[in-house]
Design an enzyme around this catalytic site. Structure first.
Site, PDB file in Angstrom:
ATOM      1  N   PRO A 121      75.475  39.969  53.298  1.00 23.38           N
ATOM      2  CG  PRO A 121      77.214  38.400  53.302  1.00 23.38           C
ATOM      3  CD  PRO A 121      76.942  39.876  53.435  1.00 23.38           C
ATOM      4  CD  GLU A 178      69.336  52.392  43.905  1.00 26.06           C
ATOM      5  OE1 GLU A 178      69.775  53.093  44.839  1.00 26.06           O
ATOM      6  OE2 GLU A 178      69.567  51.179  43.796  1.00 26.06           O
ATOM      7  CG  HIS A 188      59.374  35.254  20.455  1.00 25.53           C
ATOM      8  ND1 HIS A 188      58.812  36.445  20.844  1.00 25.53           N
ATOM      9  CD2 HIS A 188      60.424  35.587  19.664  1.00 25.53           C
ATOM     10  CE1 HIS A 188      59.490  37.452  20.315  1.00 25.53           C
ATOM     11  NE2 HIS A 188      60.474  36.957  19.587  1.00 25.53           N
ATOM     12  N   GLY A 210      67.177  47.391  44.325  1.00 19.91           N
ATOM     13  CA  GLY A 210      66.696  48.764  44.540  1.00 19.91           C
ATOM     14  C   GLY A 210      65.525  48.799  45.511  1.00 19.91           C
TER      15      GLY A 210
HETATM   16  C1  LIG Z   1      71.681  41.294  40.458  1.00 18.58           C
HETATM   17  C2  LIG Z   1      71.635  42.081  41.727  1.00 18.58           C
HETATM   18  C3  LIG Z   1      72.231  43.330  41.764  1.00 18.58           C
HETATM   19  C4  LIG Z   1      72.229  44.059  42.958  1.00 18.58           C
HETATM   20  N1  LIG Z   1      72.909  45.249  43.018  1.00 18.58           N
HETATM   21  C5  LIG Z   1      73.114  45.830  44.231  1.00 18.58           C
HETATM   22  C6  LIG Z   1      74.014  46.933  44.357  1.00 18.58           C
HETATM   23  O1  LIG Z   1      74.580  47.423  43.380  1.00 18.58           O
HETATM   24  N2  LIG Z   1      74.229  47.439  45.594  1.00 18.58           N
HETATM   25  C7  LIG Z   1      73.612  46.926  46.694  1.00 18.58           C
HETATM   26  O2  LIG Z   1      73.876  47.424  47.794  1.00 18.58           O
HETATM   27  N3  LIG Z   1      72.746  45.893  46.611  1.00 18.58           N
HETATM   28  C8  LIG Z   1      72.501  45.316  45.402  1.00 18.58           C
HETATM   29  N4  LIG Z   1      71.653  44.248  45.293  1.00 18.58           N
HETATM   30  C9  LIG Z   1      70.965  43.760  46.473  1.00 18.58           C
HETATM   31  C10 LIG Z   1      69.458  43.982  46.463  1.00 18.58           C
HETATM   32  O3  LIG Z   1      69.153  45.340  46.628  1.00 18.58           O
HETATM   33  C11 LIG Z   1      68.865  43.075  47.553  1.00 18.58           C
HETATM   34  O4  LIG Z   1      68.993  41.739  47.081  1.00 18.58           O
HETATM   35  C12 LIG Z   1      67.421  43.411  47.852  1.00 18.58           C
HETATM   36  O5  LIG Z   1      67.298  44.662  48.478  1.00 18.58           O
HETATM   37  C13 LIG Z   1      66.748  42.345  48.737  1.00 18.58           C
HETATM   38  O6  LIG Z   1      67.553  42.025  49.844  1.00 18.58           O
HETATM   39  P1  LIG Z   1      67.859  40.478  50.158  1.00 18.58           P
HETATM   40  O7  LIG Z   1      68.388  39.849  48.923  1.00 18.58           O
HETATM   41  O8  LIG Z   1      68.709  40.406  51.378  1.00 18.58           O
HETATM   42  O9  LIG Z   1      66.451  39.828  50.440  1.00 18.58           O
HETATM   43  P2  LIG Z   1      65.706  39.777  51.874  1.00 18.58           P
HETATM   44  O10 LIG Z   1      65.751  41.110  52.493  1.00 18.58           O
HETATM   45  O11 LIG Z   1      66.249  38.614  52.624  1.00 18.58           O
HETATM   46  O12 LIG Z   1      64.221  39.445  51.407  1.00 18.58           O
HETATM   47  C14 LIG Z   1      63.698  38.112  51.224  1.00 18.58           C
HETATM   48  C15 LIG Z   1      62.203  38.234  51.010  1.00 18.58           C
HETATM   49  O13 LIG Z   1      61.584  38.778  52.183  1.00 18.58           O
HETATM   50  C16 LIG Z   1      60.816  39.909  51.833  1.00 18.58           C
HETATM   51  N5  LIG Z   1      60.814  40.894  52.907  1.00 18.58           N
HETATM   52  C17 LIG Z   1      61.881  41.403  53.563  1.00 18.58           C
HETATM   53  N6  LIG Z   1      61.497  42.328  54.458  1.00 18.58           N
HETATM   54  C18 LIG Z   1      60.133  42.398  54.348  1.00 18.58           C
HETATM   55  C19 LIG Z   1      59.122  43.171  55.001  1.00 18.58           C
HETATM   56  N7  LIG Z   1      59.421  44.090  55.912  1.00 18.58           N
HETATM   57  N8  LIG Z   1      57.829  42.963  54.633  1.00 18.58           N
HETATM   58  C20 LIG Z   1      57.506  42.061  53.688  1.00 18.58           C
HETATM   59  N9  LIG Z   1      58.412  41.302  53.044  1.00 18.58           N
HETATM   60  C21 LIG Z   1      59.697  41.478  53.350  1.00 18.58           C
HETATM   61  C22 LIG Z   1      61.476  40.460  50.580  1.00 18.58           C
HETATM   62  O14 LIG Z   1      60.592  41.296  49.849  1.00 18.58           O
HETATM   63  C23 LIG Z   1      61.829  39.174  49.860  1.00 18.58           C
HETATM   64  O15 LIG Z   1      60.701  38.699  49.163  1.00 18.58           O
HETATM   65  C24 LIG Z   1      71.595  43.538  44.103  1.00 18.58           C
HETATM   66  C25 LIG Z   1      70.962  42.278  44.037  1.00 18.58           C
HETATM   67  C26 LIG Z   1      71.002  41.546  42.889  1.00 18.58           C
HETATM   68  C27 LIG Z   1      70.411  40.160  42.897  1.00 18.58           C
END
Ligand SMILES: Cc1cc2nc3c(=O)[nH]c(=O)nc-3n(C[C@H](O)[C@H](O)[C@H](O)COP(=O)(O)OP(=O)(O)OC[C@H]3O[C@@H](n4cnc5c(N)ncnc54)[C@H](O)[C@@H]3O)c2cc1C
Length: 386
Positions: free
Chosen positions: A131, A245, A341, A366
């Protein structure tokens, strides 16, 4: 529709593609909307995929695999993408989870788990995100601590693909919290361990047939051979494996964009407005011509990335640039195709509407597009500058 002649595949690959296509048309396409209602793919389908040789094609025979090559797994990914089937998480299972175990696992662990992953008895998941730690993975809080000859894992993970079905999980944990990214190790946890539990099947805006879950580890004990590779080297392994990946994201985005395009071409040839086919408006023709050119470029780019990867020459920057580009291509193609569409493109029962919402996550998971740009920009702007 073929966008460019492809030179990567042998006659064996082509025969396998035919077999996969038949499997997808019989076992996947007719059931997919029911799975979207259930928010998961039945385990039975995984076993059928295993029986038909669709899982972990690249794994050597010593671990129950067919000992083929990675292109066979690419074919499975492409054929699922072609029909817009986002539910079965086969690519993640075969091309992401199994490689961690095969590349870094001890022999006892490989023998215990990999044959079941080939047969579809055991379903894999990659468990990194928390989280409070997504892009910033080094901020993860899940801990693994040594207790005699075992490891004890405690923490919470979220957004895990295949999370409700998973039997075999590669879990990233802190083993030396003071050392940030240098204190991360990877462990394999099986779902039968005491203290492991699953939370909700998360409600997403798209990819409804895919089970995505929260997972909880409450003092979960795992044997010593569940540590992958060396202690505190987890981040290095993640960086090594993330190229494949991200390449698989390129592969599925390209295939799904091609599928969405084909669906739209068929639609505009049928649909009438102002007493002519929608395909007869110059706007439609030019839009489709433009998308065709982009898809051709995408196909050439994707196949070149695959070629580099097969030659072990695709690095993290190359894979990140591909993921960035192909995920944005898919968004663009599905958006234009919804427009062509009309209102039907906004109706859930239309494949294009599902393809449009299903596409959105490709720019996020990813590694987000912003993180891809960070990785690329480091090479472009910083290398040799300091
Ligand atoms: C449907 C789904 C399937 C998934 N499957 C997996 C899985 O199988 N295993 C797993 O481990 N994870 C999984 N994930 C997690 C996914 O990899 C993360 O959601 C993703 O890496 C982004 O992390 P976050 O959601 O915490 O966003 P945050 O890290 O909170 O990012 C929020 C925003 O801030 C931006 N941001 C963050 N850091 C920077 C930076 N340094 N510079 C500029 N912008 C930045 C991001 O680009 C984004 O726009 C999944 C997510 C979803 C929604």
């Amino acid at each position: 529709m073929e966008f460019l002649p492809r030179t990567l595949f042998s006659p064996e690959h082509d025969a396998f593609r035919e077999q996969v296509r038949r499997f997808c048309e019989k076992e996947i396409a007719p059931q997919h909307s029911a799975w979207e209602q259930d928010h998961r793919v039945p385990r039975e389908v995984w076993r059928k995929a295993g029986d038909n040789g669709l899982l972990c094609c690249w794994l050597p025979e010593a671990y129950g695999g067919p000992g083929a090559d990675f292109l066979f797994d690419v074919i499975v990914c492409e054929e699922l993408g072609r029909i817009g089937a986002t539910g079965p998480g086969f690519a993640l299972h075969s091309g992401i989870v199994a490689p961690y175990i095969a590349h870094y696992g001890q022999e006892s662990l490989k023998q215990r788990l990999l044959p079941g992953m080939v047969s579809g008895e055991k379903i894999g998941a990659i468990v990194m995100t928390e989280p409070g730690a997504g892009s910033d993975l080094a901020a993860m809080r899940t801990r693994a601590q040594r207790l005699g000859d075992k490891w004890v894992i405690s923490g919470q993970k979220t957004f895990i693909t295949n999370g409700q079905n998973a039997d075999v999980m590669v879990v990233a944990c802190k083993t030396d919290p003071e050392r940030g990214a240098k204190g991360v190790s990877l462990f394999v946890v099986t779902a039968d361990r005491t203290g492991f539990s699953r939370g909700r099947n998360l409600h997403k805006i798209g990819q409804h047939a895919q089970d995505t879950a929260e997972l909880f580890f409450d003092n979960v004990e795992v044997p010593d051979d569940c540590l992958l590779g060396e202690l505190n080297q987890g981040f290095r392994y993640l960086m090594q494996e993330l190229a494949q990946e991200r390449l698989l994201v390129s592969v599925q985005c390209q295939a799904r964009a091609e599928g969405a395009f084909a669906t739209t071409v068929a639609y505009v040839k049928e649909r009438q407005a102002f007493r002519q086919r929608v395909a007869d408006f110059q706007n439609t023709r030019f839009k489709l011509a433009d998308l065709f050119a982009h898809l051709q470029a995408g196909r050439a780019y994707c196949d070149r990335l695959l070629e580099l990867h097969l030659a072990e020459r695709l690095d993290s920057v190359g894979a990140s640039a591909g993921k960035l580009w192909h995920s944005e291509l898919l968004d663009r193609v599905t958006d234009e195709c919804v427009q062509l569409h009309g209102g039907y493109g906004y109706m859930q029962e239309y494949a294009i509407a599902r393809a449009y919402v299903d596409a959105r996550i490709e720019r996020i998971y990813g590694g987000t597009s912003e993180i891809m740009k960070e990785i690329i920009a480091r090479r472009v702007c910083d290398e040799g500058a300091r």
